[in-house]
Write a protein that holds these residues in place. Structure first.
Motif, PDB file in Angstrom:
ATOM      1  N   LEU A 318       0.892  -1.203  -0.057  1.00 41.05           N
ATOM      2  CA  LEU A 318      -0.130   0.074  -0.206  1.00 41.05           C
ATOM      3  C   LEU A 318       0.865   1.138   0.008  1.00 41.05           C
ATOM      4  N   LYS A 319       0.695   2.175  -1.081  1.00 41.40           N
ATOM      5  CA  LYS A 319       1.483   3.020  -1.207  1.00 41.40           C
ATOM      6  C   LYS A 319       1.094   4.364  -1.600  1.00 41.40           C
ATOM      7  N   SER A 320       1.266   5.552  -1.190  1.00 43.87           N
ATOM      8  CA  SER A 320       0.760   7.023  -1.322  1.00 43.87           C
ATOM      9  C   SER A 320      -0.604   6.917  -1.338  1.00 43.87           C
ATOM     10  N   LEU A 321      -1.300   6.311  -0.465  1.00 39.55           N
ATOM     11  CA  LEU A 321      -2.707   6.442  -0.363  1.00 39.55           C
ATOM     12  C   LEU A 321      -3.000   7.629   0.484  1.00 39.55           C
ATOM     13  N   LEU A 322      -3.256   8.811   0.018  1.00 35.68           N
ATOM     14  CA  LEU A 322      -3.430   9.925   0.918  1.00 35.68           C
ATOM     15  C   LEU A 322      -4.697  10.155   1.730  1.00 35.68           C
ATOM     16  N   ASN A 323      -5.895   9.416   1.380  1.00 37.67           N
ATOM     17  CA  ASN A 323      -6.829   9.573   2.270  1.00 37.67           C
ATOM     18  C   ASN A 323      -7.214   8.347   2.915  1.00 37.67           C
ATOM     19  N   LEU A 324      -6.238   7.253   3.211  1.00 34.76           N
ATOM     20  CA  LEU A 324      -6.382   5.909   3.628  1.00 34.76           C
ATOM     21  C   LEU A 324      -6.255   6.411   5.404  1.00 34.76           C
ATOM     22  N   LYS A 325      -7.455   5.857   6.073  1.00 33.56           N
ATOM     23  CA  LYS A 325      -7.615   6.008   7.360  1.00 33.56           C
ATOM     24  C   LYS A 325      -7.370   4.563   7.971  1.00 33.56           C
ATOM     25  N   THR A 326      -7.975   3.685   7.567  1.00 33.17           N
ATOM     26  CA  THR A 326      -7.586   2.272   8.215  1.00 33.17           C
ATOM     27  C   THR A 326      -7.157   1.175   7.225  1.00 33.17           C
ATOM     28  N   VAL A 327      -6.908   0.097   7.516  1.00 32.73           N
ATOM     29  CA  VAL A 327      -6.577  -1.015   6.617  1.00 32.73           C
ATOM     30  C   VAL A 327      -7.277  -2.001   6.732  1.00 32.73           C
ATOM     31  N   PHE A 328      -7.541  -2.773   7.885  1.00 32.22           N
ATOM     32  CA  PHE A 328      -8.264  -3.861   7.968  1.00 32.22           C
ATOM     33  C   PHE A 328      -9.272  -3.606   9.219  1.00 32.22           C
ATOM     34  N   GLU A 329     -10.394  -3.823   8.843  1.00 32.73           N
ATOM     35  CA  GLU A 329     -11.626  -3.235  10.080  1.00 32.73           C
ATOM     36  C   GLU A 329     -12.188  -4.645  10.508  1.00 32.73           C
ATOM     37  N   GLY A 330     -11.573  -5.828  10.251  1.00 27.61           N
ATOM     38  CA  GLY A 330     -11.776  -7.097  10.685  1.00 27.61           C
ATOM     39  C   GLY A 330     -13.084  -7.152  11.665  1.00 27.61           C
ATOM     40  N   PRO A 331     -13.229  -8.268  12.278  1.00 22.90           N
ATOM     41  CA  PRO A 331     -12.087  -9.464  12.107  1.00 22.90           C
ATOM     42  C   PRO A 331     -12.526 -10.225  11.143  1.00 22.90           C
ATOM     43  N   LEU A 332     -11.419 -10.644  10.463  1.00 21.20           N
ATOM     44  CA  LEU A 332     -11.615 -11.447   9.213  1.00 21.20           C
ATOM     45  C   LEU A 332     -11.671 -13.035   9.421  1.00 21.20           C
ATOM     46  N   ILE A 350      -2.453  10.180   6.544  1.00 22.05           N
ATOM     47  CA  ILE A 350      -3.510  10.392   7.807  1.00 22.05           C
ATOM     48  C   ILE A 350      -4.094   8.927   8.379  1.00 22.05           C
ATOM     49  N   LEU A 351      -3.343   7.936   7.865  1.00 21.53           N
ATOM     50  CA  LEU A 351      -3.837   6.497   8.466  1.00 21.53           C
ATOM     51  C   LEU A 351      -3.405   6.765   9.898  1.00 21.53           C
ATOM     52  N   GLU A 352      -4.509   6.101  10.727  1.00 23.13           N
ATOM     53  CA  GLU A 352      -4.330   5.943  11.959  1.00 23.13           C
ATOM     54  C   GLU A 352      -4.451   4.630  12.468  1.00 23.13           C
ATOM     55  N   ARG A 353      -5.226   3.919  12.046  1.00 24.89           N
ATOM     56  CA  ARG A 353      -4.939   2.392  12.440  1.00 24.89           C
ATOM     57  C   ARG A 353      -5.059   1.230  11.527  1.00 24.89           C
ATOM     58  N   ILE A 354      -4.299   0.332  11.684  1.00 22.52           N
ATOM     59  CA  ILE A 354      -3.777  -0.702  10.775  1.00 22.52           C
ATOM     60  C   ILE A 354      -4.839  -2.122  11.303  1.00 22.52           C
ATOM     61  N   PHE A 355      -4.366  -2.523  12.200  1.00 26.86           N
ATOM     62  CA  PHE A 355      -5.179  -3.813  12.759  1.00 26.86           C
ATOM     63  C   PHE A 355      -6.109  -3.641  13.916  1.00 26.86           C
ATOM     64  N   ILE A 356      -7.541  -3.467  13.539  1.00 27.95           N
ATOM     65  CA  ILE A 356      -8.358  -3.309  14.594  1.00 27.95           C
ATOM     66  C   ILE A 356      -9.514  -4.355  14.702  1.00 27.95           C
ATOM     67  N   ASN A 357     -10.318  -4.285  15.817  1.00 29.22           N
ATOM     68  CA  ASN A 357     -11.325  -5.173  15.830  1.00 29.22           C
ATOM     69  C   ASN A 357     -10.815  -6.669  15.847  1.00 29.22           C
ATOM     70  N   GLY A 358      -9.584  -7.136  16.065  1.00 25.33           N
ATOM     71  CA  GLY A 358      -8.897  -8.507  16.204  1.00 25.33           C
ATOM     72  C   GLY A 358      -8.510  -8.865  14.687  1.00 25.33           C
ATOM     73  N   SER A 359      -8.484  -7.776  13.712  1.00 21.57           N
ATOM     74  CA  SER A 359      -7.851  -8.426  12.340  1.00 21.57           C
ATOM     75  C   SER A 359      -6.507  -9.137  12.490  1.00 21.57           C
ATOM     76  N   ILE A 360      -5.878  -8.549  13.456  1.00 19.39           N
ATOM     77  CA  ILE A 360      -4.564  -9.184  13.548  1.00 19.39           C
ATOM     78  C   ILE A 360      -4.386 -10.511  13.571  1.00 19.39           C
ATOM     79  N   TRP A 361      -5.094 -11.159  14.393  1.00 17.67           N
ATOM     80  CA  TRP A 361      -5.268 -12.669  14.632  1.00 17.67           C
ATOM     81  C   TRP A 361      -5.557 -13.444  13.378  1.00 17.67           C
TER      82      TRP A 361
END
Length: 539
Positions: A318-332, A350-361
Motif C-alpha cells: 500500500l503506497k501513497s494512499l493520501l486518504n487511507l484511514k484504516t487498513v483492516f476493519e476485521g475481524p476476518l 492520515i492513516l490512524e489504525r492498521i489492525f483493529i477489531n481483532g483483524s491481526i489474529w
C-alpha cells in the motif's frame, strides 16, 4: 559443424563481414545480443537452418535485411531494444515463427500501421508475442494500437503475451475477441493497462519463484467490472495505480474470490479510505458460511477455501494512499488473507489504525511488516475492546520495520504477546517510541535491533536481564554489524532464487540472453528440442 554462435555483449563487435555466414548453413542459434552492429550481412540468407536469432539491445541496428526471408525455419526472433521500425514487412516471411519479441518504434508519419500490422496475422504459429512500448513512444502507440489488437486477437495458438492496452476499452476488445484467451490457452501474460511497459515490475522482484501472470492497471475509472474480474481471476500479481474512483478493495473485488492472486500493489488511489471494510468482511464471511452449510457429509471441510476471498494472497503493498484511514476493519474469517506474508504500508499520511477489531489474529502467516511515512499512527496493534487477548499472534513474523512514524508510542500495550520468529527490528524516525514489548522470553529469535543512536539514548530499557539483552542486540544505523546481517539475509534470498532458476530450466545454458529480465516468460518448450542437439561453442 557449428550449431551455436554466441557473440552476445561484445561491445567491440561493430561490423560483420558480408561473407561471414557463407559456410554456416547448419547454424541453429545466433546470439548477437547487445553488440554494436549497424547492419546484418547479406550472407545471412545462408542460415537456412537457423531456429533462434537474438538481436535484442543492438542499439545501432535500424532495419532487417531482405535476406531474412530465407530463414524459413526460424522459430525465435528477438529484436527488442533495436531501432527497427515496428513490424517490418520481411517478418511476414517467417511463417514458422513461434516466439516474436519486438519493440514499438514509429519511424515516420507516413508509416502505414494498418498495413504493417497485417504481418502479425500471417504468423499463425506464434505462441509467444512480446511488444515493448517505451514511454517516449507511448502516445503514438495509443493512437495506433487498435490495428495491432485486431491482429493479435486473431492468433489462435498464442499462449504468452506481453502487451500495453491504452485503457479499459482496448483490454475489453481483446478479451472478448481473442480465441486463445477464450479457449484458456494462455499460460503467461503481462498486461499493462493505461501505461507503458515496466521491464522489471516491482512486485515481481519479491518472489522466490516465477510469476507468470501479471497485470498493471492505471488511471482508468471502473466501467465493466466483469471484464476486470475475468482477467484478475487468471492473474498472479496485480498493480492498481492512480485509480480515480475506488474507495475500498471491495469496489474492485466485488463478489469475486481471486484465488490465483499472490501479490497486490495499490498506489496513489487517493479516494481509498480503507482496504478491507466491515461490509467486505461480512460479505466474505457469509460466502464461507453458505458453503459450510451446503457441504456434503463426505466433503472435506478444506473445500471451504473455495469460498475465501484472496485466500492465496502472499504480498500486499500500500503506497501513497493520501486518504487511507484504516487498513483492516476485521475481524476476518481465518481463511481470508490467511497466507499473507509481506505487508508494506508506505506514505499514507492520515492513516490512524492498521489492525483493529481483532483483524491481526487472522494474519498469523505474516513474515515481514513495514510501516513507513505514516504520520498519524500511535499504536501498531490495537486490541479489540472487551475481549481477552490470546498470547500468540504473529508467530511467523521475522522482520518488523517502523520508519518515520512521529506519533507512534507503542507497538502493542500487551507485553504478553509472543514473537517467536522475530529476527530483525528496524526503527527510524519514531521519537515517541520509548518502550518495546520484547523480552528474552517472548522474542527468543531476535538478533538485531537497528535504530538511530539518538532514539536509543532516550529509550527506556528495563533495569534487568531483558534490558541488558536489548542493549546487546542493538546496532546504531550505519554500523558494520547490521550491514553484515542484512547482506547475509540478502545473499540467502539470492542464492535461493538462483537455485530455483537453475533447477527449473536447462535451456538458459544455451544463451544468456534468454533471461534479460527477471521472471521473463521462458522459451524452454519452443526450443528445447533444438537445445538438446546444440554443441555450445563460445566465440
Amino acid at each position: 559443424m557449428l550449431l551455436t554462435l554466441l557473440l552476445q555483449q561484445n561491445s567491440k563487435l561493430m561490423t560483420i563481414p558480408q561473407s561471414f555466414f557463407e559456410n554456416m548453413s547448419g547454424l541453429l542459434v545466433l546470439d548477437l545480443y547487445r553488440t554494436k552492429i549497424g547492419e546484418l550481412p547479406s550472407s545471412l540468407s545462408n542460415l537456412t537452418s537457423l531456429k533462434g536469432l537474438y538481436l535484442n539491445d543492438c542499439l545501432f541496428l535500424t532495419k532487417l535485411p531482405p535476406q531474412i526471408e530465407a530463414l524459413r525455419h526460424l522459430e525465435v526472433l528477438d529484436i527488442r531494444g533495436c531501432k527497427i521500425h515496428f513490424m517490418s514487412f520481411y517478418i511476414s516471411y517467417l511463417v514458422n515463427l513461434r516466439c516474436l519479441r519486438i519493440s514499438y518504434i514509429k519511424c515516420s508519419e507516413s508509416q502505414d500501421m494498418e498495413s504493417d500490422c497485417e504481418v502479425i496475422a500471417k504468423l499463425q504459429q506464434l505462441e509467444e508475442l512480446i511488444i515493448e512500448v517505451d514511454s517516449c513512444e507511448y502516445d503514438h502507440w495509443c493512437n495506433e494500437v487498435a490495428y495491432v489488437i485486431q491482429q493479435v486477437a486473431s492468433l489462435e495458438n498464442l499462449r504468452i503475451l506481453r502487451f500495453c492496452f491504452p485503457g479499459f476499452a482496448s483490454l475489453q476488445y481483446f478479451i472478448k475477441k481473442s480465441k486463445s484467451w477464450r479457449d484458456g490457452k494462455f499460460t503467461s501474460f503481462r498486461f499493462f493497462v493505461g501505461c507503458p511497459n515496466s521491464k522489471r515490475p516491482q512486485i515481481l522482484e519479491c518472489f522466490e519463484y516465477k510469476i507468470n501472470r501479471y497485470m498493471k492497471y492505471r488511471k482508468d475509472k471502473l466501467k465493466d467490472n466483469c471484464i476486470i474480474s475475468e482477467v484478475l481471476t487468471e492473474t498472479d500479481a496485480f498493480e492498481l495505480i492512480c485509480h480515480k474512483s475506488i474507495t475500498k478493495l471491495s469496489d474492485f473485488v466485488g463478489g469475486s474470490r481471486f484465488r490465483r492472486i499472490r501479490s497486490w500493489l495499490i498506489e496513489s488511489c487517493n479516494k481509498m479510505s480503507t482496504i478491507v471494510d466491515k461490509n467486505f468482511v461480512q460479505q466474505s464471511n457469509n460466502i464461507l458460511l453458505d458453503i459450510m452449510m451446503d457441504l456434503d457429509d463426505d466433503m472435506d471441510e478444506s473445500d471451504t477455501s473455495n469460498g475465501s476471498i484472496l485466500p492465496n494472497l502472499e504480498q500486499l503493498f500500500l503506497k501513497s494512499l493520501l486518504n487511507l484511514k484504516t487498513v483492516f476493519e476485521g475481524p476476518l474469517h481465518p481463511r481470508n488473507l490467511s497466507k499473507l506474508q509481506i505487508l508494506e504500508i508506505i506514505n499514507c499520511p492520515i492513516l490512524e489504525r492498521i489492525f483493529i477489531n481483532g483483524s491481526i489474529w487472522q494474519l498469523s502467516g505474516l513474515k515481514k511488516l513495514t510501516i513507513q511515512d505514516c504520520y498519524e499512527i500511535e499504536e501498531l496493534i490495537t486490541e479489540p475492546e472487551g475481549t481477552e487477548t490470546e498470547c500468540i499472534v504473529l508467530t511467523k513474523l521475522e522482520t518488523l520495520a517502523l520508519i518515520n512514524l512521529p506519533k507512534l508510542n507503542t507497538v502493542c500495550l500487551n507485553n504478553s504477546l509472543m514473537w517467536p520468529s522475530l529476527e530483525v527490528l528496524k526503527v527510524h524516525g519514531c521519537p515517541e517510541l520509548k518502550t518495546l514489548p520484547f523480552s528474552k522470553d517472548n522474542a527468543t529469535s531476535l538478533r538485531f535491533i537497528r535504530g538511530q543512536q539518538e532514539w536509543w539514548n532516550q529509550f527506556k530499557r528495563p533495569n534487568n536481564e531483558d534490558g541488558e539483552w536489548l542493549q546487546s542486540i542493538f546496532a546504531a544505523s550505519g554500523t558494520n554489524a547490521m550491514h553484515v546481517e542484512e547482506n547475509i539475509r540478502e545473499n540467502r534470498t539470492t542464492m535461493h532464487q538462483m537455485i530455483q532458476e537453475i533447477g527449473s530450466t536447462s535451456f538458459n545454458n544455451v544463451s544468456s540472453s534468454l533471461s534479460t529480465t527477471q521472471n521473463e516468460p521462458p522459451q524452454e518448450e519452443e526450443l528445447l528440442s533444438m537445445a538438446s542437439r546444440v554443441k555450445r561453442i563460445k566465440v
